[in-house]
Scaffold this active site. Sequence first.
Site, mmCIF file in Angstrom:
data_model
loop_
_atom_site.group_PDB
_atom_site.id
_atom_site.type_symbol
_atom_site.label_atom_id
_atom_site.label_comp_id
_atom_site.label_asym_id
_atom_site.label_seq_id
_atom_site.Cartn_x
_atom_site.Cartn_y
_atom_site.Cartn_z
ATOM 1 N N HIS A 68 0.931 -1.323 -0.015
ATOM 2 C CA HIS A 68 0.112 -0.115 0.046
ATOM 3 C C HIS A 68 0.904 1.334 0.073
ATOM 4 O O HIS A 68 0.544 2.350 0.673
ATOM 5 C CB HIS A 68 -0.916 0.026 1.125
ATOM 6 C CG HIS A 68 -1.432 -1.136 1.435
ATOM 7 N ND1 HIS A 68 -2.818 -1.477 0.852
ATOM 8 C CD2 HIS A 68 -1.340 -2.043 2.280
ATOM 9 C CE1 HIS A 68 -3.220 -2.893 1.372
ATOM 10 N NE2 HIS A 68 -2.332 -3.324 2.113
ATOM 11 N N SER B 88 17.189 21.418 -15.499
ATOM 12 C CA SER B 88 16.013 22.171 -15.638
ATOM 13 C C SER B 88 16.632 23.375 -16.258
ATOM 14 O O SER B 88 17.348 23.952 -16.060
ATOM 15 C CB SER B 88 15.247 22.469 -14.472
ATOM 16 O OG SER B 88 14.336 23.689 -14.359
ATOM 17 N N LYS C 140 18.209 21.066 -10.355
ATOM 18 C CA LYS C 140 17.258 19.946 -10.378
ATOM 19 C C LYS C 140 18.265 18.862 -11.585
ATOM 20 O O LYS C 140 18.953 19.277 -12.411
ATOM 21 C CB LYS C 140 16.054 20.247 -11.610
ATOM 22 C CG LYS C 140 15.085 21.259 -11.027
ATOM 23 C CD LYS C 140 14.081 20.280 -10.171
ATOM 24 C CE LYS C 140 13.116 19.812 -11.209
ATOM 25 N NZ LYS C 140 12.094 19.031 -10.359
ATOM 26 N N GLU D 249 11.144 8.334 -16.780
ATOM 27 C CA GLU D 249 9.889 9.069 -17.136
ATOM 28 C C GLU D 249 9.811 8.712 -18.459
ATOM 29 O O GLU D 249 8.393 8.474 -18.834
ATOM 30 C CB GLU D 249 9.834 10.516 -16.761
ATOM 31 C CG GLU D 249 10.111 10.883 -15.473
ATOM 32 C CD GLU D 249 10.459 12.414 -15.196
ATOM 33 O OE1 GLU D 249 9.639 13.089 -14.652
ATOM 34 O OE2 GLU D 249 11.215 12.854 -15.487
#
Length: 463
Positions: free
Chosen positions: A158, A279, A285, A292
Amino acid sequence: MNPKKLWGGRFSGDTNALMETFSESVSFDWRLYRQDIRGSIAHARMLSAAGVLSEDDFAAIERGLRDIEGEIDRGEFRWSEALEDVHMNIEAALTERIGDAGKRLHTGRSRNDQVATDMRLFLRDGIDRLMEVLGELQHALVELARAEAGTIMPGFTHMQSAQPVTLGHHLLAWNQMLERDYQRLMDCRGRVNVSPLGAAALAGTSYPVDREMTAKELGFDAVAENSLDAVSDRDFIIEFNAAAALVMVHLSRMAEELVLWSGDAFGFVDLGDAFCTGSSIMPQKKNPDVAELTRGKSGRVCGNLVALLTLMKGQPLTYNRDNQEDKEPLFDSLDTLELCLRVLAAMFPQVTFHREAMYRAAGRGHPTATDLADYLVRKGVPFRDAHEVVGKVVGIAAADHLALEQVPLGVMQRYSDVIESDVYDVLTLEGSVAARDHVGGTAPRQVTIAAENAARRLAQRKA
Ligand code: ARG
């Protein structure tokens, strides 16, 4: 002037220009040229062995086709949309080169068995490549698992911290998914590798074709048993795409975990500078793009499966032009999957795991509570009663912001008099994972054995 249509005999007017663009497939099916030429040579050799084609004609056809193949390899071949598809482009170029012998190539054959043959050969080659790179990715995971057999991390259910596990165990769980994918591809390959050649348009042919001979030359395992089915069946593509979608779903699940783990909230992993991007606005970043994009690309492969299923649904026997639409989804699934596997196989060896961060996270949330319950059971307490006792102890620990192994013995003994000082052996993370020492368990000793077994299986594939 437009090239002459190979099927133009019964037509008097020109094809509408929009229709030509609508109907052409050469802009994508040109990729089948190697398979198309191989199939044509096998067919012509068989016709010549059967006495249908002269030896001279066969020799001219073979030479002509090999020349054309070289031209295409070098990027010198001029494809024509007016000639519709890869098959007619190559046949027209052959006839232009060698004259009448070229016009004899299509004897006893149709584009219907021809395209089915090309697609099967193309997919078989693709599956072979995929199985190879899948093996490389598995190899990378198994090597990491070996190195991280004793690294402790939180195991989740979970998405809540559940019990401590070892990172090697987690990596080998990924490998299990990929192992099944490998088996599925191999199984699918058997049904792909069947020869439709000789089925001709749909009913077979009146020439004395030797279907075993062409099948053998092309490396097929068997000959398709029914000509109607041979030209109309696209199960092999759907089945492959189903297997491919499942691989992508597995890669996507792995990718999702990498995205989570590489984020600041977890800080479990550094994916390596070579496989991340920055970024344009936030200088701090370092984004997990490979993960992704892999997660994102799983969508197109699943979409291709739906497209192919829908393409076949409702098609009467036998060949219908609808089937031209099988190519782009199949090519896209093959390309996408191969690319994802390659990039992940290259990235994993560069990944660094932050063992301390994983260890700290594994300790949060009283993850050894089950071990305390098991301890009580070993001392004769029924499991349900043990569960109740441990619940109480966890309540105290949570209220006092303590880990379970920090709760004083005296406090624990208030809830059960069987608890002794040896309880602390099972309350540590190390004790918890080491205790799960059976086949399939997370104990470092078992993970090392499992990684060795997996490595041996991978090595055997090559042998
Ligand atoms: N381009 C066609 C395809 O991909 C080749 C077969 C065409 N056959 C036909 N009878 N028009 O399916």
